[in-house]
Design a protein around this motif. Structure first.
Motif, PDB file in Angstrom:
ATOM      1  N   SER A 232       0.798  -1.218  -0.014  1.00  0.00           N
ATOM      2  CA  SER A 232      -0.006  -0.055  -0.032  1.00  0.00           C
ATOM      3  C   SER A 232       0.741   1.280   0.049  1.00  0.00           C
ATOM      4  CB  SER A 232      -0.857  -0.046   1.255  1.00  0.00           C
ATOM      5  OG  SER A 232      -1.755  -1.212   1.021  1.00  0.00           O
ATOM      6  N   LEU A 233       2.039   1.316   0.857  1.00  0.00           N
ATOM      7  CA  LEU A 233       2.819   2.512   0.863  1.00  0.00           C
ATOM      8  C   LEU A 233       3.620   2.683  -0.548  1.00  0.00           C
ATOM      9  CD1 LEU A 233       3.883   2.131   4.413  1.00  0.00           C
ATOM     10  CD2 LEU A 233       2.466   3.908   3.673  1.00  0.00           C
ATOM     11  N   LYS A 234       4.091   1.635  -1.020  1.00  0.00           N
ATOM     12  CA  LYS A 234       4.727   1.694  -2.281  1.00  0.00           C
ATOM     13  C   LYS A 234       4.032   2.225  -3.326  1.00  0.00           C
ATOM     14  CE  LYS A 234       7.929  -2.473  -1.529  1.00  0.00           C
ATOM     15  NZ  LYS A 234       8.310  -3.595  -2.143  1.00  0.00           N
ATOM     16  N   GLU A 235       2.793   2.029  -3.332  1.00  0.00           N
ATOM     17  CA  GLU A 235       1.768   2.516  -4.522  1.00  0.00           C
ATOM     18  C   GLU A 235       0.875   3.793  -3.794  1.00  0.00           C
ATOM     19  OE1 GLU A 235      -0.650  -0.799  -5.293  1.00  0.00           O
ATOM     20  OE2 GLU A 235       0.917  -2.047  -5.907  1.00  0.00           O
ATOM     21  N   SER A 236       1.666   4.595  -3.201  1.00  0.00           N
ATOM     22  CA  SER A 236       0.798   5.684  -2.608  1.00  0.00           C
ATOM     23  C   SER A 236       1.394   7.095  -2.997  1.00  0.00           C
ATOM     24  CB  SER A 236       0.767   5.833  -1.159  1.00  0.00           C
ATOM     25  OG  SER A 236       2.407   5.939  -0.638  1.00  0.00           O
ATOM     26  N   SER A 237       2.171   7.111  -4.115  1.00  0.00           N
ATOM     27  CA  SER A 237       2.764   8.485  -4.783  1.00  0.00           C
ATOM     28  C   SER A 237       1.687   8.895  -5.554  1.00  0.00           C
ATOM     29  CB  SER A 237       4.104   7.966  -5.635  1.00  0.00           C
ATOM     30  OG  SER A 237       3.696   7.267  -6.863  1.00  0.00           O
ATOM     31  N   ASN A 238       1.815  10.224  -5.720  1.00  0.00           N
ATOM     32  CA  ASN A 238       0.908  11.101  -6.343  1.00  0.00           C
ATOM     33  C   ASN A 238       0.927  10.827  -8.123  1.00  0.00           C
ATOM     34  OD1 ASN A 238      -0.061  12.678  -4.464  1.00  0.00           O
ATOM     35  ND2 ASN A 238       2.005  14.313  -4.528  1.00  0.00           N
ATOM     36  N   LYS A 239       2.329  10.441  -8.477  1.00  0.00           N
ATOM     37  CA  LYS A 239       2.307  10.127  -9.674  1.00  0.00           C
ATOM     38  C   LYS A 239       1.658   8.879 -10.024  1.00  0.00           C
ATOM     39  CE  LYS A 239       5.912   9.236 -13.462  1.00  0.00           C
ATOM     40  NZ  LYS A 239       7.433   9.043 -13.503  1.00  0.00           N
ATOM     41  N   GLN A 240       1.570   7.938  -9.313  1.00  0.00           N
ATOM     42  CA  GLN A 240       0.956   6.691  -9.636  1.00  0.00           C
ATOM     43  C   GLN A 240      -0.683   7.065  -9.377  1.00  0.00           C
ATOM     44  OE1 GLN A 240       2.581   3.239  -7.544  1.00  0.00           O
ATOM     45  NE2 GLN A 240       1.593   1.862  -8.820  1.00  0.00           N
ATOM     46  N   ASP A 241      -1.006   7.807  -8.609  1.00  0.00           N
ATOM     47  CA  ASP A 241      -2.236   7.799  -8.149  1.00  0.00           C
ATOM     48  C   ASP A 241      -2.906   8.767  -9.540  1.00  0.00           C
ATOM     49  OD1 ASP A 241      -4.242   7.634  -6.304  1.00  0.00           O
ATOM     50  OD2 ASP A 241      -4.391   9.529  -6.086  1.00  0.00           O
ATOM     51  N   ASN A 242      -2.401   9.404 -10.077  1.00  0.00           N
ATOM     52  CA  ASN A 242      -2.698  10.025 -11.315  1.00  0.00           C
ATOM     53  C   ASN A 242      -3.071   9.022 -12.448  1.00  0.00           C
ATOM     54  OD1 ASN A 242      -2.556  12.730 -10.159  1.00  0.00           O
ATOM     55  ND2 ASN A 242      -0.447  13.071 -11.076  1.00  0.00           N
ATOM     56  N   GLY A 243      -2.102   7.970 -12.458  1.00  0.00           N
ATOM     57  CA  GLY A 243      -2.190   6.945 -13.595  1.00  0.00           C
ATOM     58  C   GLY A 243      -3.540   6.226 -13.214  1.00  0.00           C
ATOM     59  N   ARG A 244      -3.678   5.945 -12.170  1.00  0.00           N
ATOM     60  CA  ARG A 244      -4.957   5.168 -11.612  1.00  0.00           C
ATOM     61  C   ARG A 244      -6.114   5.726 -11.720  1.00  0.00           C
ATOM     62  NH1 ARG A 244      -3.635   2.747  -5.596  1.00  0.00           N
ATOM     63  NH2 ARG A 244      -2.381   0.791  -6.519  1.00  0.00           N
ATOM     64  N   LEU A 245      -6.046   7.075 -11.819  1.00  0.00           N
ATOM     65  CA  LEU A 245      -7.488   7.855 -11.937  1.00  0.00           C
ATOM     66  C   LEU A 245      -7.948   7.690 -13.701  1.00  0.00           C
ATOM     67  CD1 LEU A 245      -9.658   9.900 -10.997  1.00  0.00           C
ATOM     68  CD2 LEU A 245      -8.202  11.628 -11.619  1.00  0.00           C
ATOM     69  N   GLU A 246      -6.661   7.947 -14.320  1.00  0.00           N
ATOM     70  CA  GLU A 246      -7.003   7.862 -15.809  1.00  0.00           C
ATOM     71  C   GLU A 246      -7.398   6.146 -16.010  1.00  0.00           C
ATOM     72  OE1 GLU A 246      -3.130   8.371 -17.383  1.00  0.00           O
ATOM     73  OE2 GLU A 246      -3.168  10.597 -16.791  1.00  0.00           O
ATOM     74  N   GLY A 247      -6.940   5.323 -15.476  1.00  0.00           N
ATOM     75  CA  GLY A 247      -7.422   3.968 -15.508  1.00  0.00           C
ATOM     76  C   GLY A 247      -8.962   3.721 -15.056  1.00  0.00           C
ATOM     77  N   LYS A 248      -9.421   4.477 -13.861  1.00  0.00           N
ATOM     78  CA  LYS A 248     -10.732   4.269 -13.663  1.00  0.00           C
ATOM     79  C   LYS A 248     -11.778   5.119 -14.571  1.00  0.00           C
ATOM     80  CE  LYS A 248      -9.472   5.771  -9.286  1.00  0.00           C
ATOM     81  NZ  LYS A 248      -9.497   6.335  -8.111  1.00  0.00           N
TER      82      LYS A 248
END
Length: 293
Positions: free
Chosen positions: A26-42
């Motif tokens: 969970s902590l490894k995947e909590s960066s702002n950059k990765q979160d932006n990519g996840r929003l695009e996927g959703k």
């Protein structure tokens, strides 16, 4: 006696499910950059629902459904209504995801739970739209409106059964209730029986209908006959893969401060308050490396 509920475990009990590996992930995947990519996927996944309806609309009008009975296919007006309803709901879901991202922007530790719940919702929404779209073709391919209702009941029942089995497994882990193996075993047998034979029975049914009605396009008829169940299977797989992660994420969010203290993270590392994201991720990587060693 305390009720053994899926979301009612104490912090101590939740540790039976939320292990160090999940916290590190969970902590490894909590960066702002990765979160932006996840929003695009959703956003993309939520838009797949109305797109599959529009795709079938064009296929119906320009692809030539030779294997179908035209009188049992839904009209263009029905598909247009379905499309606009699906598009409106997809936009609402997307806006909620955007709002959630903004809300969680300062709550780094809860991002995994937020993403997992919404990506499962997006995948399920796509599958529901697909099932609704292909039900018309199924009834037409089998020349029977009854099959549309049959598939709706079957899909809902399978979803309940699979979700129930997963919940029971997770409850067993949370509370160490090993005496529920018999219940799980029966549910597993029923699920395996249905998933193993339902497509075979559907194929036999198509062949019987083909002989009676003289269908020429057996492959097309078979594809449309099984399409609703196949679309639902994507949803089942998503729930099966992510269910435990969702419950783990719920408890990590619920007992966030307790888990931070348990694994010795600073507030800057855990919550990211008053620190740049790149610097925070470097601190987390260093801390996680120490945990692994």
């Amino acid at each position: 006696m305390k009720s053994k509920r899926l979301y009612g475990a104490s912090f101590e009990e939740s540790q039976n499910l939320v292990d160090k590996k999940f916290v590190m992930k969970s902590l490894k995947e909590s960066s702002n950059k990765q979160d932006n990519g996840r929003l695009e996927g959703k956003i993309f996944t939520f838009l797949l629902g109305p797109l599959v309806i529009k795709f079938f609309y064009f296929f119906k009008n320009y692809g030539g459904p030779a294997a179908f009975s035209e009188k049992l296919l839904w009209s263009n007006n029905v598909f247009n209504i379905l499309f606009y309803i699906a598009l409106t709901l997809s936009i609402i879901f997307i806006l909620e995801s955007v709002f959630c991202k903004i809300r969680y922007n300062k709550q780094k530790a809860n991002r995994e739970y937020s993403y997992t719940t919404r990506i499962v919702a997006a995948l399920s929404w796509f599958c529901i739209c697909g099932v609704a779209t292909f039900l018309s073709a199924t009834g037409s391919a089998l020349n029977s409106v009854f099959m549309e209702y049959f598939y709706v009941v079957l899909i809902i029942f399978l979803f309940w059964l699979i979700n129930h089995k997963l919940n029971q497994n997770i409850v067993n882990i949370l509370y160490h209730q090993k005496n529920k193996k018999d219940v799980l075993s029966k549910a597993e047998k029923v699920t395996n029986l249905i998933s193993k034979y339902v497509l075979i029975l559907a194929a036999i049914w198509v062949l019987i209908r083909a002989v009676i009605t003289g269908y020429q396009d057996l492959i097309g008829a078979l594809a449309m006959d099984t399409a609703p169940l196949l679309m639902a299977c994507f949803m089942y797989v998503g729930v099966y893969i992510y269910k435990q992660d969702i419950v783990q994420g719920y408890y990590l969010k619920k007992y966030s401060e307790q888990y931070r203290q348990l694994y010795g993270f600073s507030k800057e590392e855990w919550y990211g308050v008053g620190i740049k994201d790149d610097e925070r991720m470097k601190l987390i990587e260093k801390h996680l490396k120490e945990m692994e060693d």
